[in-house]
Motif scaffolding. Structure first.
Motif, short mmCIF file in Angstrom:
data_model
loop_
_atom_site.label_atom_id
_atom_site.label_comp_id
_atom_site.label_asym_id
_atom_site.label_seq_id
_atom_site.Cartn_x
_atom_site.Cartn_y
_atom_site.Cartn_z
N ARG A 297 -2.81 -0.74 -3.42
CA ARG A 297 -3.79 0.26 -3.02
C ARG A 297 -3.08 1.56 -2.64
N ILE A 298 -3.75 2.66 -2.87
CA ILE A 298 -3.17 3.96 -2.53
C ILE A 298 -4.12 4.70 -1.58
N HIS B 60 0.85 -1.20 0.00
CA HIS B 60 0.00 0.00 0.00
C HIS B 60 0.88 1.24 0.00
N ALA B 61 0.39 2.25 -0.69
CA ALA B 61 1.12 3.51 -0.69
C ALA B 61 0.32 4.54 0.08
N ILE B 62 1.04 5.37 0.82
CA ILE B 62 0.39 6.52 1.45
C ILE B 62 0.99 7.77 0.83
N MET B 63 0.12 8.55 0.23
CA MET B 63 0.58 9.79 -0.38
C MET B 63 -0.05 10.95 0.36
N TYR C 186 -4.42 2.15 -8.38
CA TYR C 186 -3.30 2.88 -8.95
C TYR C 186 -3.76 4.16 -9.64
N GLU C 187 -5.00 4.15 -10.14
CA GLU C 187 -5.51 5.32 -10.86
C GLU C 187 -5.55 6.56 -9.98
N GLU D 94 -2.42 8.51 -10.43
CA GLU D 94 -2.44 9.26 -11.69
C GLU D 94 -3.29 10.51 -11.57
N GLU D 95 -4.38 10.37 -10.85
CA GLU D 95 -5.27 11.50 -10.64
C GLU D 95 -4.57 12.59 -9.84
N LEU D 96 -3.83 12.14 -8.80
CA LEU D 96 -3.08 13.09 -7.97
C LEU D 96 -2.03 13.81 -8.80
N GLU D 97 -1.37 13.05 -9.63
CA GLU D 97 -0.32 13.61 -10.46
C GLU D 97 -0.91 14.67 -11.39
N ALA D 98 -2.08 14.40 -11.90
CA ALA D 98 -2.73 15.32 -12.84
C ALA D 98 -3.31 16.54 -12.14
#
Lengths: 426, 249
Positions: free
Chosen positions: B215-216, B30-33, B230-231, B234-238
């Motif tokens: 999961r993020i 899992h990633a925590i951003m 994962y999407e 990508e949404e965060l990046e955008a």
């Protein structure tokens, strides 16, 4: 009002009066005269008090001395175990006297050792040199007045490094011994002096004379018990391109004070005085040093670190003097301390006196606690707290070992540090 | 593997984590951003047991056991590992010595035989090589004078040697060039297995291109405000954090 018996200079003068006839060389007028002059100097100076700058942080010594008696071999002595396997000469000292059989002392041009009694019999000039070591303080005067034994160590150029180990296994009362270490040009000597008695007052006077290009590595390890008091005065004189590498480890004695004077007398001389205090309980360790650069291109480095637990107290007084004419002298001094408890105390006083331009000098003193972040880092890797603490203390002290020559000497100090940290880190 | 339930944490009297809930199953990554100051590092420190972080409410359960009353070394022995954002320099202690002491402390606590010297050197050589580290770094003092990238590789080496069940990577990607980033990602990917879980804390999506998480979670203002696949990265990046956090608020 209660009357407390205090040990004073007078008590020691009385002790001299009682013991004079039994002291070595009692029948020699010249020695008797010097002893009596020393008694007079002692009475004149009195025992040091906190009012004397040099003793300011080590007061109340007289209270520790209690009732004094001269240490005597009749109270028994143990032959200590050797620590340096390749030592070319081992000497055992106890109760203020050299125990080692005189026939087992080296006697070549590479290395020659003689005791005070030998010198008094065979070589009055050398005896006079040993007796005549300059010592201005009251305790140096006491040492001479009641001098019980002495060692003259002379080394010349040799194919192999000469390694000498002197083990002082303690005393019941007052023990006065002095040594003169004289290195001719080209000599290379390692000298370990290790002190480990449980009681008594060891009162040492040592002079070191390092000839042109000669080197001395000098380890002094103080591991006496909490009831013991250790006083030592050391003066080192360095000729052209001579090197002195000293390491002083305070690791026990209830009260230990070492006063070290190093004279960089000729160009190119180099002195290192490193060391560590590993104190706990109520131990008190005092290193008062004075490094004097008299000549051009002389270098000195002093790095002394302390790890203090319990109610222990560390005194560091370090002074560097650069005399006029000592061009390009380079003197560095650092004193860093880790305080493991709130009751431990450090008194640090670095001083620089510079009488020549174009020199490089630096000094610094820091104290603090173990780094919490580093401790957490190590524990998060699975190291239990006591091991993590010990590792950090070892890491802190490592810098003091860097200038010791690799090999036995460094290993010895290193294992002594480890062993002592086991106790302190608890 | 790890269940965090309504976790509230106070540092110096200030509440940083305000009801964080998260569940990390065995074998998953899992990633925590989250933006700076959202509580990412606080979470990693609390999980590893650092002093000075007061849990005022909630629980942390690791493999069914309450984790919060355990010392940092006990957590390590149970299989928890934290790769530090800022690895600490320990001058005067050789990397090898440190790694061996740590590995054996952990093995002993897990009821395993400690490594003997030869075994350990072999193991270390293999792991060092896999991480593209020079043998010379083993002789040097722990992290002492290491570059940022070397420190992070060294963290990965420790992880590889300690073989944790749960590894938390706290911004391990920060300050890394692309090569070092790939090495770190490879180290993690090589260790992925059904009995092991990873919590990858990061500010940027970059690392997640190489360690693809299951999961993020987005951490903001001390709680998880969004979770997804994962999407989400990508949404965060955008869109950036502001949008996502705005949505959550």
């Amino acid at each position: 009002m209660s009357v407390q018996t205090m040990t004073t200079a007078k008590s020691f003068a009385d002790l001299y009066a009682e013991e004079a006839a039994q002291l070595p060389g009692a029948a020699l007028p010249w020695l008797k005269q010097q002893r009596e002059a020393a008694v007079a100097r002692l009475l004149d100076l009195g025992l040091p008090t906190a009012r004397m700058e040099q003793w300011r942080y080590t007061p109340a010594l007289a209270n520790r001395l209690g009732s004094i008696a001269l240490s005597s071999l009749s109270s028994g002595a143990a032959e200590p175990a050797s620590l340096l396997p390749t030592a070319s000469q081992r000497i055992a000292v106890a109760q203020g006297s050299v125990l080692t059989d005189r026939n087992r002392l080296a006697s070549s041009s590479e290395l020659r050792l003689r005791t005070l009694d030998q010198l008094l019999e065979d070589d009055p000039d050398a005896a006079a040199r040993l007796v005549g070591i300059d010592g201005a303080s009251a305790f140096a005067a006491l040492n001479l007045a009641l001098l019980q034994d002495g060692l003259l160590i002379e080394a010349g150029p040799a194919d192999n490094q000469q390694i000498i180990e002197v083990a002082y296994s303690g005393c019941d009362g007052l023990a006065n011994l002095r040594s003169l270490i004289s290195l001719e040009a080209g000599a290379d000597v390692v000298l370990l002096e290790r002190f480990y008695g449980e009681t008594g007052l060891a009162n040492q006077v040592t002079a070191v004379d390092v000839g042109p290009g000669a080197r001395l590595t000098h380890l002094v390890v103080l591991e006496e018990g909490a009831a013991a008091t250790h006083l030592g005065e050391l003066s080192v004189s360095l000729a052209r391109d001579a090197g002195y590498r000293g390491y002083l480890l305070f690791s026990g004695a209830g009260l230990a004070r070492r006063e070290v004077t190093i004279d960089l007398a000729e160009p190119g001389a180099e002195a290192v005085l490193d060391g560590a205090y590993l104190l706990d309980g109520k131990a008190h360790g005092d290193l008062t040093s004075h490094i004097r650069h008299h000549a051009a291109d002389t270098t000195s480095k002093e790095t002394v670190k302390g790890v203090l637990g319990g109610q222990s107290r560390q005194v560091f007084r370090g002074k560097i003097t650069v005399e006029a004419g000592a061009a390009r002298a380079d003197g560095r001094m650092a004193n860093k301390t880790l305080l493991l408890s709130d009751q431990a105390e450090i008194d640090s006083k670095p001083e620089l006196m510079i009488y020549h331009d174009e020199v490089q000098c630096a000094h610094g003193a820091t104290s603090g606690k173990l780094d919490e972040q580093a401790l957490f880092y190590l524990r998060s890797r699975g190291l239990p707290q006591p091991i993590a603490r010990k590792l950090l203390m070892r890491s802190f002290l490592e810098e003091t070992l860097e200038r010791l020559p690799a090999g036995e000497a460094q290993d010895l100090v290193s294992t002594t540090l480890d062993r002592r940290l086991e106790e302190i880190a608890q | 593997m790890l269940d965090i339930e309504n976790l509230h944490v106070t540092v110096d009297g200030k509440e940083i984590l305000k009801g964080l809930t998260l569940s990390l199953p065995d074998g998953e990554v899992h990633a925590i951003m989250g933006p700076n100051g959202s509580g990412k590092s606080t979470l990693s420190y609390v999980l590893a047991g650092r002093e000075g972080y007061e849990v005022t409410e909630g629980s942390v359960t690791y493999r069914g056991e309450d984790m919060l009353d355990k010392e940092p070394e006990e957590r390590a022995a149970l299989g928890l590992f934290l790769a530090f954002q800022y690895p600490v320099e320990i001058p005067g202690v050789a990397n090898t010595t440190f790694l061996k002491e740590a590995a054996n402390a952990v093995r002993q606590a897990r009821g395993l035989e400690p490594y003997d010297a030869l075994q350990f050197v072999k193991l270390l050589r293999a792991k060092t090589k896999a991480l593209g580290m020079k043998d010379e770094m083993l002789k040097r003092a722990v992290n002492s004078g290491f570059s940022g990238g070397e420190k992070k590789r060294n963290e990965m080496l420790q992880m590889a040697v300690l073989e944790p069940s749960l590894a938390i990577l706290d911004e391990t990607d920060s300050g890394l060039d692309i090569d070092a980033l790939k090495t770190v990602a490879e180290a993690v990917n090589a260790m992925r297995m059904p009995e092991r879980a990873f919590l990858v804390i990061t500010h940027y999506q970059r690392l997640l291109n190489h360690i693809v998480p299951d999961r993020i979670h987005v951490l903001a203002h001390g709680r998880i405000v969004r979770s997804g696949g994962y999407e989400l990265a990508e949404e965060l990046e955008a869109k950036g954090y502001a949008d996502i956090m705005g949505e959550a608020a």
